[in-house]
Design a protein around this motif. Structure first.
Motif, PDB file in Angstrom:
ATOM      1  N   ILE A 217       7.598  40.832  20.971  1.00 48.83           N
ATOM      2  CA  ILE A 217       6.826  40.417  19.792  1.00 48.83           C
ATOM      3  C   ILE A 217       7.363  41.174  18.584  1.00 48.83           C
ATOM      4  CG2 ILE A 217       4.540  40.421  18.733  1.00 48.83           C
ATOM      5  CD1 ILE A 217       3.381  40.322  21.604  1.00 48.83           C
ATOM      6  N   VAL A 218       7.662  40.434  17.527  1.00 50.26           N
ATOM      7  CA  VAL A 218       8.265  41.071  16.360  1.00 50.26           C
ATOM      8  C   VAL A 218       7.148  41.550  15.432  1.00 50.26           C
ATOM      9  CG1 VAL A 218       9.869  40.787  14.451  1.00 50.26           C
ATOM     10  CG2 VAL A 218      10.216  39.504  16.571  1.00 50.26           C
ATOM     11  N   TRP A 219       7.283  42.774  14.955  1.00 53.60           N
ATOM     12  CA  TRP A 219       6.305  43.286  13.997  1.00 53.60           C
ATOM     13  C   TRP A 219       7.046  43.763  12.747  1.00 53.60           C
ATOM     14  CZ3 TRP A 219       5.973  48.519  12.462  1.00 53.60           C
ATOM     15  CH2 TRP A 219       6.803  49.388  13.179  1.00 53.60           C
ATOM     16  N   GLY A 220       6.260  43.986  11.676  1.00 51.78           N
ATOM     17  CA  GLY A 220       6.882  44.430  10.431  1.00 51.78           C
ATOM     18  C   GLY A 220       7.215  43.246   9.541  1.00 51.78           C
ATOM     19  N   THR A 221       7.640  43.538   8.351  1.00 57.16           N
ATOM     20  CA  THR A 221       7.935  42.500   7.362  1.00 57.16           C
ATOM     21  C   THR A 221       9.301  42.702   6.728  1.00 57.16           C
ATOM     22  OG1 THR A 221       5.678  42.934   6.673  1.00 57.16           O
ATOM     23  CG2 THR A 221       6.865  41.255   5.437  1.00 57.16           C
ATOM     24  N   HIS A 222       9.510  43.941   6.263  1.00 59.43           N
ATOM     25  CA  HIS A 222      10.698  44.192   5.445  1.00 59.43           C
ATOM     26  C   HIS A 222      11.937  44.539   6.259  1.00 59.43           C
ATOM     27  CE1 HIS A 222       8.432  44.146   1.801  1.00 59.43           C
ATOM     28  NE2 HIS A 222       7.725  45.214   2.087  1.00 59.43           N
ATOM     29  N   ALA A 270       5.716  43.537  24.982  1.00 53.63           N
ATOM     30  CA  ALA A 270       6.943  44.178  24.495  1.00 53.63           C
ATOM     31  C   ALA A 270       7.050  43.954  22.985  1.00 53.63           C
ATOM     32  CB  ALA A 270       8.146  43.556  25.207  1.00 53.63           C
ATOM     33  N   PHE A 271       7.569  44.941  22.265  1.00 51.89           N
ATOM     34  CA  PHE A 271       7.632  44.858  20.796  1.00 51.89           C
ATOM     35  C   PHE A 271       9.016  45.222  20.268  1.00 51.89           C
ATOM     36  CE2 PHE A 271       3.237  45.393  21.858  1.00 51.89           C
ATOM     37  CZ  PHE A 271       2.596  44.536  20.976  1.00 51.89           C
ATOM     38  N   ILE A 272       9.268  44.721  19.046  1.00 54.38           N
ATOM     39  CA  ILE A 272      10.501  45.095  18.335  1.00 54.38           C
ATOM     40  C   ILE A 272      10.235  44.948  16.837  1.00 54.38           C
ATOM     41  CG2 ILE A 272      11.448  42.736  18.572  1.00 54.38           C
ATOM     42  CD1 ILE A 272      14.261  44.104  18.708  1.00 54.38           C
ATOM     43  N   THR A 304       7.045  49.053  24.858  1.00 54.53           N
ATOM     44  CA  THR A 304       5.925  48.251  25.360  1.00 54.53           C
ATOM     45  C   THR A 304       4.628  49.012  25.097  1.00 54.53           C
ATOM     46  OG1 THR A 304       6.088  49.235  27.555  1.00 54.53           O
ATOM     47  CG2 THR A 304       7.267  47.165  27.228  1.00 54.53           C
ATOM     48  N   HIS A 305       3.571  48.250  24.846  1.00 59.92           N
ATOM     49  CA  HIS A 305       2.257  48.868  24.612  1.00 59.92           C
ATOM     50  C   HIS A 305       1.167  47.978  25.172  1.00 59.92           C
ATOM     51  CE1 HIS A 305       3.595  51.995  21.821  1.00 59.92           C
ATOM     52  NE2 HIS A 305       4.453  51.091  21.365  1.00 59.92           N
ATOM     53  N   ARG A 306       0.067  48.604  25.597  1.00 59.38           N
ATOM     54  CA  ARG A 306      -1.130  47.830  25.918  1.00 59.38           C
ATOM     55  C   ARG A 306      -1.817  47.465  24.619  1.00 59.38           C
ATOM     56  NH1 ARG A 306      -2.561  47.546  31.148  1.00 59.38           N
ATOM     57  NH2 ARG A 306      -1.723  49.245  32.367  1.00 59.38           N
ATOM     58  N   VAL A 307      -2.410  46.269  24.577  1.00 57.16           N
ATOM     59  CA  VAL A 307      -3.021  45.802  23.338  1.00 57.16           C
ATOM     60  C   VAL A 307      -4.135  46.760  22.878  1.00 57.16           C
ATOM     61  CG1 VAL A 307      -4.383  43.923  22.337  1.00 57.16           C
ATOM     62  CG2 VAL A 307      -2.377  43.405  23.721  1.00 57.16           C
ATOM     63  N   ILE A 338       7.415  46.659  32.547  1.00 56.83           N
ATOM     64  CA  ILE A 338       8.524  47.614  32.395  1.00 56.83           C
ATOM     65  C   ILE A 338       9.771  46.761  32.196  1.00 56.83           C
ATOM     66  CG2 ILE A 338       9.722  49.584  33.419  1.00 56.83           C
ATOM     67  CD1 ILE A 338       7.306  49.734  35.409  1.00 56.83           C
ATOM     68  N   VAL A 339      10.527  47.056  31.144  1.00 60.57           N
ATOM     69  CA  VAL A 339      11.623  46.163  30.765  1.00 60.57           C
ATOM     70  C   VAL A 339      12.907  46.961  30.601  1.00 60.57           C
ATOM     71  CG1 VAL A 339      12.412  44.515  29.034  1.00 60.57           C
ATOM     72  CG2 VAL A 339       9.961  44.733  29.495  1.00 60.57           C
ATOM     73  N   LYS A 340      13.978  46.436  31.141  1.00 57.89           N
ATOM     74  CA  LYS A 340      15.291  47.069  30.911  1.00 57.89           C
ATOM     75  C   LYS A 340      15.855  46.548  29.589  1.00 57.89           C
ATOM     76  CE  LYS A 340      17.154  48.004  35.513  1.00 57.89           C
ATOM     77  NZ  LYS A 340      17.389  49.436  35.304  1.00 57.89           N
ATOM     78  N   ASN A 341      16.333  47.443  28.737  1.00 58.26           N
ATOM     79  CA  ASN A 341      16.985  46.985  27.502  1.00 58.26           C
ATOM     80  C   ASN A 341      18.306  47.735  27.269  1.00 58.26           C
ATOM     81  OD1 ASN A 341      15.995  49.453  26.770  1.00 58.26           O
ATOM     82  ND2 ASN A 341      15.129  48.804  24.811  1.00 58.26           N
ATOM     83  N   ASP A 342      19.007  48.024  28.374  1.00 54.42           N
ATOM     84  CA  ASP A 342      20.214  48.858  28.308  1.00 54.42           C
ATOM     85  C   ASP A 342      21.327  48.254  27.453  1.00 54.42           C
ATOM     86  OD1 ASP A 342      18.682  50.090  30.123  1.00 54.42           O
ATOM     87  OD2 ASP A 342      19.972  49.748  31.863  1.00 54.42           O
ATOM     88  N   HIS A 343      21.426  46.886  27.462  1.00 56.02           N
ATOM     89  CA  HIS A 343      22.531  46.249  26.738  1.00 56.02           C
ATOM     90  C   HIS A 343      22.567  46.674  25.277  1.00 56.02           C
ATOM     91  CE1 HIS A 343      23.377  42.912  29.732  1.00 56.02           C
ATOM     92  NE2 HIS A 343      24.558  43.284  29.316  1.00 56.02           N
TER      93      HIS A 343
END
Ligand code: NAD
Length: 396
Positions: A217-222, A270-272, A304-307, A338-343
């Motif tokens: 899930i994308v957060w932020g604006t700028h 999951a967030f970014i 990752t976060h719980r809501v 739990i997510v792998k993001n090694d790439h």
């Protein structure tokens, strides 16, 4: 490179277009502006005041000296125009954001389900077949979602796309590699699961070069570029259908509205940050698959976060209250993720973390534009089933 950004007028597409243009690429935005029409349908508007796409491109030229060209085209409904467009511009890379992306919108009614499937599946398939027909060897980067895994999260790390399995046969155990199984929890997520199969087929059958980014899930604006001029500002959706969970909490805090947590808030997501989204796309472009290689799949998320933990974090920063409401979605009350993001980490991504970036969003965006909020559009009321609809709360 000459890069086509499909869906380049949207929340992720606009800052990506600016980022790539800023790096010196020739950027062409292709969009049917359906997202702006959906705002009209829902009677909502972006929290941040958005100019027309043509005006945004004009300001970018003024600020940077770089030209971004806009092409009005519907990928799902105008196949012939899409093919002619590709043949004329022959991009080196294509970033595909052009889909209906809100799970609640996709579950609003039968009409919204039909629209989401028609739009998303046709857009992706039209693009793939047009690439084959025109013989264009562009690297296609698609924005998928971590949400396709929905119910398949069992607390074990989700790999980047593929799973090695062993199957018992009469002649002993045989190993094979499969796409990590999806178990989508909405019609929107279902279309993203179907996209994966389309990509697998066209990579194998026609040697198309494809990278599928399973985004959080994308957060932020700028981003660095949207900050360069007030009229370059990104869109910010706060309404119950399109507002992603964290952006909704931010605006709720800014207008003294309780932070609406569904069920126990035990869902882990999951967030970014949007700045990391645009950087990841740049990194993915530099790491294209070879012809004939399987689809590259990266998990594009950073934490990752719980809501309910997120709600507590925002409440701590702002003093907002939290309201626990019945969940309009059909989903497990609690889940591990739990997510792998090694790439991306291996490629050099240095993520912006929530704890450090959140306050800027609250102060500079949510509070600044709080006067533009229509409170009645804040709650999420699109229910996943007719039974659940009877329990949905419209006003906390
Ligand atoms: P958005 O709705 O803001 O942007 C999508 C853009 O695509 C819009 O400008 C829309 O007008 C355009 N579009 C839709 N259908 C089209 C069609 N048939 N022809 C031409 N243009 C079309 O969405 P976003 O938040 O920028 O998301 C972009 C992509 O990233 C989506 O595919 C979404 O599934 C994926 N994604 C987003 C998030 C998120 O948190 N925003 C998370 C995971 C994945």
């Amino acid at each position: 490179m000459r890069i086509a950004v499909l869906g380049g007028d949207g929340f992720c597409g606009w800052p990506t277009s600016l980022h790539l243009s800023n790096l010196g690429h020739e950027v062409h935005i292709v969009d049917n502006l359906s997202r702006r029409w959906i705002d009209t349908e829902l009677g909502v508007q972006s929290l941040t005041p958005m100019d027309s796409i043509q005006e945004r491109c004009r300001i970018w030229k003024q600020v940077s000296g770089n030209e971004i060209r806009f092409h009005l085209l519907d990928l799902a409904k105008e196949y012939q125009r899409l093919r002619l467009w590709l043949d004329e511009y022959r991009p080196d890379a294509i970033i595909h954001f052009a889909e209906q992306r809100a799970a609640p919108y996709s579950m609003k009614s039968d009409r919204h389900k039909v629209y989401t499937v028609d739009n998303n599946v046709s857009a992706t398939h039209n693009l793939l077949t047009a690439l084959v027909e025109t013989g264009i060897d562009a690297h296609l980067v698609h924005l998928g979602t971590m949400g396709v895994y929905g119910y398949s999260t069992i607390g074990a790390p989700i790999p980047e796309g593929y799973l090695d399995v062993s199957v018992e046969t009469d002649s002993g155990a045989k190993g094979m590699e499969i796409l990590y199984p999806t178990r989508p929890g909405s019609v929107y997520h279902m279309t993203k699961s179907l996209d994966q199969i389309l990509f697998q087929f066209y990579a194998q059958n026609d040697a198309l070069r494809i990278t599928d980014l399973h985004q959080g899930i994308v957060w932020g604006t700028h981003t660095d570029q949207t900050k360069r001029h007030e009229q370059l500002i990104n869109r910010f959706d706060y309404d119950g259908d399109y507002g992603t969970v964290l952006n909704r909490f931010l605006i709720q805090a800014a207008i003294d509205y309780p932070l609406t947590v569904h069920g126990t808030g035990g869902q882990t997501r999951a967030f970014i940050h949007i700045q990391d989204t645009v950087r990841c796309i740049e990194l993915a472009l530099g790491d294209a698959p070879e012809k004939g290689e399987r689809v590259k799949i990266f998990n594009q998320m950073t934490e990752t976060h719980r809501v309910r933990d997120l709600a507590e974090m925002v409440a701590r920063m702002t003093g907002a209250e939290i309201a626990f409401l019945p969940n309009p979605r059909k989903e497990a009350a609690e889940n591990e993720l739990i997510v792998k993001n090694d790439h991306f980490i291996d490629l050099g991504l240095n993520p912006i973390k929530l704890e450090s970036g959140l306050l800027e969003e609250v102060v500079h965006v949510a509070k600044k534009y709080a006067h533009r909020v229509d409170r009645k559009h804040v709650p999420c009321v699109s229910a996943w089933t007719k039974d659940i609809a009877k329990r949905v709360v419209h006003d906390p």
